[in-house]
Design a protein around this motif. Structure first.
Motif, PDB file in Angstrom:
ATOM      1  N   MET A  34      48.005  44.521  35.664  1.00 29.99           N
ATOM      2  CA  MET A  34      47.365  43.805  36.760  1.00 29.99           C
ATOM      3  C   MET A  34      46.256  42.895  36.243  1.00 29.99           C
ATOM      4  O   MET A  34      45.357  42.523  37.002  1.00 29.99           O
ATOM      5  CB  MET A  34      46.722  44.796  37.735  1.00 29.99           C
ATOM      6  N   ALA A  35      46.286  42.546  34.967  1.00 30.93           N
ATOM      7  CA  ALA A  35      45.164  41.819  34.372  1.00 30.93           C
ATOM      8  C   ALA A  35      44.818  40.568  35.181  1.00 30.93           C
ATOM      9  O   ALA A  35      43.660  40.313  35.490  1.00 30.93           O
ATOM     10  CB  ALA A  35      45.485  41.448  32.936  1.00 30.93           C
ATOM     11  N   TYR A  36      45.838  39.829  35.539  1.00 27.10           N
ATOM     12  CA  TYR A  36      45.603  38.577  36.242  1.00 27.10           C
ATOM     13  C   TYR A  36      45.136  38.836  37.671  1.00 27.10           C
ATOM     14  O   TYR A  36      44.412  38.047  38.270  1.00 27.10           O
ATOM     15  CB  TYR A  36      46.878  37.733  36.216  1.00 27.10           C
ATOM     16  N   PHE A  37      45.560  39.974  38.193  1.00 24.30           N
ATOM     17  CA  PHE A  37      45.153  40.394  39.530  1.00 24.30           C
ATOM     18  C   PHE A  37      43.634  40.592  39.565  1.00 24.30           C
ATOM     19  O   PHE A  37      42.953  40.133  40.482  1.00 24.30           O
ATOM     20  CB  PHE A  37      45.877  41.693  39.862  1.00 24.30           C
ATOM     21  N   GLY A  38      43.110  41.250  38.544  1.00 23.72           N
ATOM     22  CA  GLY A  38      41.666  41.456  38.441  1.00 23.72           C
ATOM     23  C   GLY A  38      40.935  40.132  38.371  1.00 23.72           C
ATOM     24  O   GLY A  38      39.884  39.927  38.998  1.00 23.72           O
ATOM     25  N   GLU A  39      41.522  39.224  37.626  1.00 21.98           N
ATOM     26  CA  GLU A  39      40.909  37.911  37.458  1.00 21.98           C
ATOM     27  C   GLU A  39      40.859  37.143  38.780  1.00 21.98           C
ATOM     28  O   GLU A  39      39.835  36.538  39.119  1.00 21.98           O
ATOM     29  CB  GLU A  39      41.724  37.122  36.435  1.00 21.98           C
ATOM     30  N   ALA A  40      41.959  37.193  39.512  1.00 20.76           N
ATOM     31  CA  ALA A  40      42.015  36.476  40.798  1.00 20.76           C
ATOM     32  C   ALA A  40      40.948  37.017  41.745  1.00 20.76           C
ATOM     33  O   ALA A  40      40.242  36.256  42.413  1.00 20.76           O
ATOM     34  CB  ALA A  40      43.405  36.639  41.417  1.00 20.76           C
ATOM     35  N   THR A  41      40.829  38.345  41.777  1.00 25.34           N
ATOM     36  CA  THR A  41      39.830  38.971  42.641  1.00 25.34           C
ATOM     37  C   THR A  41      38.428  38.534  42.229  1.00 25.34           C
ATOM     38  O   THR A  41      37.572  38.227  43.064  1.00 25.34           O
ATOM     39  CB  THR A  41      39.952  40.504  42.546  1.00 25.34           C
ATOM     40  N   ALA A  42      38.194  38.480  40.924  1.00 20.73           N
ATOM     41  CA  ALA A  42      36.874  38.114  40.420  1.00 20.73           C
ATOM     42  C   ALA A  42      36.540  36.657  40.741  1.00 20.73           C
ATOM     43  O   ALA A  42      35.426  36.328  41.149  1.00 20.73           O
ATOM     44  CB  ALA A  42      36.812  38.365  38.921  1.00 20.73           C
ATOM     45  N   HIS A  43      37.532  35.777  40.583  1.00 24.42           N
ATOM     46  CA  HIS A  43      37.279  34.361  40.862  1.00 24.42           C
ATOM     47  C   HIS A  43      36.954  34.131  42.327  1.00 24.42           C
ATOM     48  O   HIS A  43      36.141  33.279  42.672  1.00 24.42           O
ATOM     49  CB  HIS A  43      38.492  33.518  40.453  1.00 24.42           C
ATOM     50  N   ALA A  44      37.593  34.934  43.182  1.00 28.83           N
ATOM     51  CA  ALA A  44      37.337  34.798  44.609  1.00 28.83           C
ATOM     52  C   ALA A  44      35.879  35.132  44.917  1.00 28.83           C
ATOM     53  O   ALA A  44      35.342  34.716  45.956  1.00 28.83           O
ATOM     54  CB  ALA A  44      38.264  35.707  45.401  1.00 28.83           C
ATOM     55  N   ALA A  45      35.244  35.870  44.013  1.00 35.05           N
ATOM     56  CA  ALA A  45      33.865  36.297  44.249  1.00 35.05           C
ATOM     57  C   ALA A  45      32.926  35.106  44.439  1.00 35.05           C
ATOM     58  O   ALA A  45      31.951  35.196  45.187  1.00 35.05           O
ATOM     59  CB  ALA A  45      33.391  37.169  43.094  1.00 35.05           C
ATOM     60  N   ILE A  46      33.215  33.987  43.783  1.00 37.78           N
ATOM     61  CA  ILE A  46      32.348  32.814  43.918  1.00 37.78           C
ATOM     62  C   ILE A  46      32.340  32.304  45.360  1.00 37.78           C
ATOM     63  O   ILE A  46      31.310  31.921  45.901  1.00 37.78           O
ATOM     64  CB  ILE A  46      32.807  31.691  42.948  1.00 37.78           C
ATOM     65  N   LEU A  47      33.524  32.373  45.970  1.00 35.30           N
ATOM     66  CA  LEU A  47      33.612  32.016  47.378  1.00 35.30           C
ATOM     67  C   LEU A  47      32.732  32.959  48.203  1.00 35.30           C
ATOM     68  O   LEU A  47      32.041  32.546  49.134  1.00 35.30           O
ATOM     69  CB  LEU A  47      35.074  32.094  47.839  1.00 35.30           C
ATOM     70  N   GLY A  48      32.749  34.232  47.807  1.00 34.55           N
ATOM     71  CA  GLY A  48      31.910  35.226  48.482  1.00 34.55           C
ATOM     72  C   GLY A  48      30.434  34.917  48.337  1.00 34.55           C
ATOM     73  O   GLY A  48      29.655  35.067  49.290  1.00 34.55           O
ATOM     74  N   VAL A  49      30.030  34.454  47.151  1.00 31.59           N
ATOM     75  CA  VAL A  49      28.631  34.081  46.916  1.00 31.59           C
ATOM     76  C   VAL A  49      28.244  32.947  47.864  1.00 31.59           C
ATOM     77  O   VAL A  49      27.214  33.009  48.548  1.00 31.59           O
ATOM     78  CB  VAL A  49      28.417  33.639  45.451  1.00 31.59           C
ATOM     79  N   ALA A  50      29.088  31.915  47.934  1.00 35.20           N
ATOM     80  CA  ALA A  50      28.803  30.768  48.785  1.00 35.20           C
ATOM     81  C   ALA A  50      28.669  31.189  50.244  1.00 35.20           C
ATOM     82  O   ALA A  50      27.729  30.803  50.933  1.00 35.20           O
ATOM     83  CB  ALA A  50      29.913  29.732  48.642  1.00 35.20           C
ATOM     84  N   LEU A  51      29.595  32.032  50.697  1.00 35.45           N
ATOM     85  CA  LEU A  51      29.561  32.464  52.089  1.00 35.45           C
ATOM     86  C   LEU A  51      28.313  33.286  52.387  1.00 35.45           C
ATOM     87  O   LEU A  51      27.674  33.112  53.426  1.00 35.45           O
ATOM     88  CB  LEU A  51      30.823  33.281  52.419  1.00 35.45           C
TER      89      LEU A  51
END
Lengths: 266, 246
Positions: A34-51
């Motif tokens: 799931m390596a890439y899965f972890g990465e996708a979740t982590a990248h989405a975090a920036i959107l979370g920061v903005a929100l």
């Protein structure tokens, strides 16, 4: 003077907290590919920061929500016949890009984007420390509690069903834990390097381990050494701390990979 | 009460109806074997029984708290997952060292306890899978082409072991097999499957049934019959393209 007053002590404790939470989960990420899965979740975090900045919410809450939504979306779509790597490639980078664009709309708030992309472990407050260790506690408890079921479901879904375990439920628990780790780790290593803290210690631990439990413990040890070693090295060489931690971790992995053929214990 | 009672089961995967109108009952201590060509829905039926697939119609009723020992067709263990034989046996429920050793002895692989799963040969691997299934103290042992990859003597020995297990534990056995001649001698009941149940009964009865011959040819001797069978058989059933469903 309380010893938590020292920012280096707080940084060290923050790094250790992330290492402890990420290690067992990182093992599952590696075992389940799931390596890439972890990465996708982590990248989405920036959107979370903005929100969370836009809505004046705590950053932890915003990141947790978006990371969770991302993880659930990917989990759901993966069952519907999309090619997983393509899907993740789209979602990971789309959410990162959307996050960066969203941050640029935030007028009136000064956002140090670098701190969220690469972490700012030296600025960890006591409150952050409580969030990090609280999150680490939740994740560790969850993983220890479900350990056997998670492991069986990871090995083979049919074996799990035959033993009365629902692998979809276990997948959901992993997804949840992953979102929590991303949310607590963003302060320490940043959105771009969280996946590294999940995967590299676990991968380095593989050649030292004969059982899954040993691999999780060794991964936690390697993660802890990386955090403390990276902190010391960044102090010494005056380098950014988050990336330095990941570099130390990568060096340990390289050492383990080169030593592996000599041991070959399987 | 029987261990397993299936009524009017149908399973659809995507657009294909893989199984339809399946009625099946398994009692205590029976050895039941499912035979059928590739794509006839054998594995799908087993997966519906263990609860891995939801039926699109009908129902699968298990005896309450039925203990199932399941031996999958193949088990790929990711090389990044370190797992000794001993640890594998303790999934999902931990077992004592003595219990684990006893199960390995029953399966004839006691010396392998500390070996990594990745270092086992095909035959050893299958026997370890069997040992693990036995640890569940199964009332129903389910084997999905458990002898795949074993040679003739290897699979014959494996089936003798299954009969021993049944004799000792008194569990029912439900298996899918390609080894027709072995199946014929080792089963109490044979079910010939091709999307639905074409025919079933005692091995001798099934071997002489026209439905069975239509699927497998007149001779039950060699495995060749299996691969040369004609799908355009003429017993009066309606077959959905079985090749499309795996």
């Amino acid at each position: 003077m309380n010893f938590l007053d020292d920012f280096i002590i707080r940084a060290a404790l923050a790094g250790l907290g992330v290492a402890v939470a990420a290690a067992p989960l990182g093992c599952f990420v590696v075992w389940r590919r799931m390596a890439y899965f972890g990465e996708a979740t982590a990248h989405a975090a920036i959107l979370g920061v903005a929100l969370s900045l836009a809505l004046s919410l705590p950053v932890f809450a915003g990141v947790l929500t978006v990371a969770l939504l991302m993880a659930l979306t990917v989990s759901t779509l993966s069952g519907r016949g999309y090619a997983m790597d393509t899907l993740l490639g789209v979602m990971a980078h789309a959410s990162l890009a959307a996050g960066l664009v969203a941050v640029s709309f935030l007028t009136g708030v000064r956002v140090d984007l670098m701190a969220y992309l690469f972490g700012d472990i030296l600025a960890v407050s006591r409150g952050d420390l409580a969030v990090i260790w609280g999150g680490a506690g939740i994740v560790t408890t969850l993983v220890v509690w479900r350990w056997s079921a998670l492991l069986t479901a990871t090995l083979n879904t049919d074996l799990a069903y035959a033993s009365g375990i629902d692998p979809r439920r276990e997948q959901l628990i992993l997804t949840l834990a992953l979102a929590v780790v991303v949310a607590v780790a963003i302060k320490v290593v940043g959105a771009l390097l969280i996946a590294a803290m999940l995967i590299i210690p676990a991968a380095a631990a593989r050649s030292f381990s004969r059982t899954p439990e040993a691999m999780a413990l060794v991964a936690a040890g390697i993660g802890a050494v990386s955090a403390l070693g990276g902190l010391a090295a960044s102090w010494h060489f005056d380098t950014p701390t988050g990336p330095t931690i990941v570099c130390v971790s990568a060096l340990l992995f390289a050492g383990s990979a080169m030593g592996a053929p000599l041991r070959r214990s399987g | 009460m029987s261990l397993l009672d299936i009524k009017g089961l149908a399973v659809r995967l995507g657009a294909n109806t893989v199984l339809h109108d399946i009625d099946l009952n398994i009692g205590r201590g029976e050895i039941v074997t499912i035979v059928g060509p590739n794509g006839s829905g054998k594995s799908t039926l087993l997966r519906a029984i263990i609860g891995a697939i939801n039926p699109s119609a009908g129902q699968v009723r298990r005896k309450p708290d039925l203990r199932i020992g399941y031996v999958p067709q193949q088990l790929h263990i990711d090389p990044t997952l370190p797992l000794t034989v001993r640890r594998f046996l303790g999934l999902p429920r931990r077992v004592s060292a003595a219990t684990a050793l006893a199960a390995l002895e029953q399966a004839g692989v006691a010396p392998l306890a500390d070996r990594p799963m990745s270092g086992l040969s095909g035959g050893q691997f299958q026997r370890v899978l069997l040992a693990r299934a036995l640890l569940e103290q199964p009332e129903l042992l389910i084997l999905d082409e458990a002898t795949q990859g074993l040679d003739q003597p290897g699979s014959a020995a494996f089936y003798r072991r299954i009969e021993n297990v049944r004799a000792r534990l008194g569990c029912a056995v439900l298996m899918v097999s390609h080894d027709l001649h072995v199946v014929m001698s080792a089963s109490d009941r044979v079910i010939c499957l091709n999307g639905h149940i074409c025919c079933e009964g005692a091995p001798k009865h099934v071997a002489s049934a026209p439905e069975y011959r239509a699927l497998f040819g007149a001779g039950t001797q060699g495995a060749l019959a299996l691969y040369r069978h004609h799908h355009s058989h003429d017993h009066d059933h309606d077959h959905d393209t079985p090749e499309a469903a795996i």
